[in-house]
Write an enzyme that holds these catalytic residues in place. Structure first.
Site, PDB file in Angstrom:
ATOM      1  N   VAL A  44      -1.455 -10.473   0.508  1.00  0.00           N
ATOM      2  CA  VAL A  44      -0.063 -10.840   0.223  1.00  0.00           C
ATOM      3  C   VAL A  44       0.915  -9.927   0.967  1.00  0.00           C
ATOM      4  O   VAL A  44       1.969 -10.369   1.415  1.00  0.00           O
ATOM      5  CB  VAL A  44       0.206 -10.875  -1.299  1.00  0.00           C
ATOM      6  CG1 VAL A  44       0.231  -9.493  -1.907  1.00  0.00           C
ATOM      7  CG2 VAL A  44       1.498 -11.604  -1.609  1.00  0.00           C
ATOM      8  N   ASP A  45       0.565  -8.664   1.112  1.00  0.00           N
ATOM      9  CA  ASP A  45       1.428  -7.716   1.822  1.00  0.00           C
ATOM     10  C   ASP A  45       1.650  -8.166   3.264  1.00  0.00           C
ATOM     11  O   ASP A  45       2.788  -8.240   3.741  1.00  0.00           O
ATOM     12  CB  ASP A  45       0.790  -6.323   1.781  1.00  0.00           C
ATOM     13  CG  ASP A  45       1.659  -5.235   2.396  1.00  0.00           C
ATOM     14  OD1 ASP A  45       2.897  -5.352   2.371  1.00  0.00           O
ATOM     15  OD2 ASP A  45       1.081  -4.251   2.892  1.00  0.00           O
ATOM     16  N   THR A  78      -5.542  -7.000  -7.737  1.00  0.00           N
ATOM     17  CA  THR A  78      -6.821  -7.695  -7.912  1.00  0.00           C
ATOM     18  C   THR A  78      -7.506  -8.066  -6.601  1.00  0.00           C
ATOM     19  O   THR A  78      -8.622  -8.557  -6.619  1.00  0.00           O
ATOM     20  CB  THR A  78      -6.646  -8.966  -8.766  1.00  0.00           C
ATOM     21  OG1 THR A  78      -5.745  -9.853  -8.104  1.00  0.00           O
ATOM     22  CG2 THR A  78      -6.133  -8.626 -10.148  1.00  0.00           C
ATOM     23  N   GLY A  79      -6.863  -7.801  -5.480  1.00  0.00           N
ATOM     24  CA  GLY A  79      -7.484  -8.079  -4.184  1.00  0.00           C
ATOM     25  C   GLY A  79      -8.252  -6.869  -3.697  1.00  0.00           C
ATOM     26  O   GLY A  79      -9.177  -6.388  -4.358  1.00  0.00           O
ATOM     27  N   ASN A 116       0.858  -1.176   0.000  1.00  0.00           N
ATOM     28  CA  ASN A 116       0.000   0.000   0.000  1.00  0.00           C
ATOM     29  C   ASN A 116       0.902   1.237   0.000  1.00  0.00           C
ATOM     30  O   ASN A 116       2.105   1.134   0.247  1.00  0.00           O
ATOM     31  CB  ASN A 116      -0.961  -0.005   1.204  1.00  0.00           C
ATOM     32  CG  ASN A 116      -0.232  -0.145   2.523  1.00  0.00           C
ATOM     33  OD1 ASN A 116       0.619   0.674   2.869  1.00  0.00           O
ATOM     34  ND2 ASN A 116      -0.553  -1.186   3.281  1.00  0.00           N
TER      35      ASN A 116
END
Length: 160
Positions: free
Chosen positions: A31-32, A118-119, A22
């Site tokens: 995933v982050d 895409t999340g 972000n």
């Protein structure tokens, strides 16, 4: 070479993985969060000591710490609802392009991408796939590159 797999990007034996970060570069969800958890506190400390903000479409590189990957390349996808479609797709293309440029600059020979944007950022997968493949193919066409690009899909829906 480009390959698509289903798996956990934090477990891949590659030179670098790409983090869907972000803009504030704070460990988030998806995933982050998984990358930050797997890498340990050293990753957060390095990111925070060097950067407070990263604009959509930009990328930075850090060490991988406790990850199998030596490096993490952090990039910020656009939030789909905040941009006109063409601008969002241009920024998404830049995420892949800048990440690959950093990889080539740092002599990285294998890199893995998640499905960027895409999340939680809401980029429709059917719009993201052609952009990702186009950006990767454009970079690989530059010359005789010794680079393996893996697209790592966490969910079966993304993999399909």
């Amino acid at each position: 070479m480009i390959r698509v797999i289903r798996g956990d990007i934090t477990e891949l034996q590659v030179d670098a993985i790409v983090n869907a970060a972000n803009s504030e570069l704070m460990a988030g969800g998806g995933v982050d969060g998984a990358i930050h958890d797997a890498a340990g506190p050293g990753l957060k400390n390095e990111v925070r000591s060097q950067h407070n903000y990263l604009a959509p479409g930009k990328a930075i590189i850090t060490s991988g710490y406790r990850l199998p990957a030596k490096y993490v390349i952090h990039t910020v996808a656009p939030i789909w609802s905040q941009y006109e479609e063409q601008e969002a797709l241009r920024l998404l293309y830049n995420c892949y392009n800048e990440s690959l440029s950093l990889a080539l600059k740092d002599d990285i020979h294998s890199i893995a991408f998640p499905s960027l944007g895409t999340g939680a950022f809401g980029v429709p997968i059917e719009k993201a796939i052609p952009v990702a493949l186009s950006a990767i193919a454009d970079m690989l066409e530059i010359g005789d590159l010794d680079l393996t690009v893996t697209i790592c899909c966490f969910t079966s829906e993304d993999f399909e």
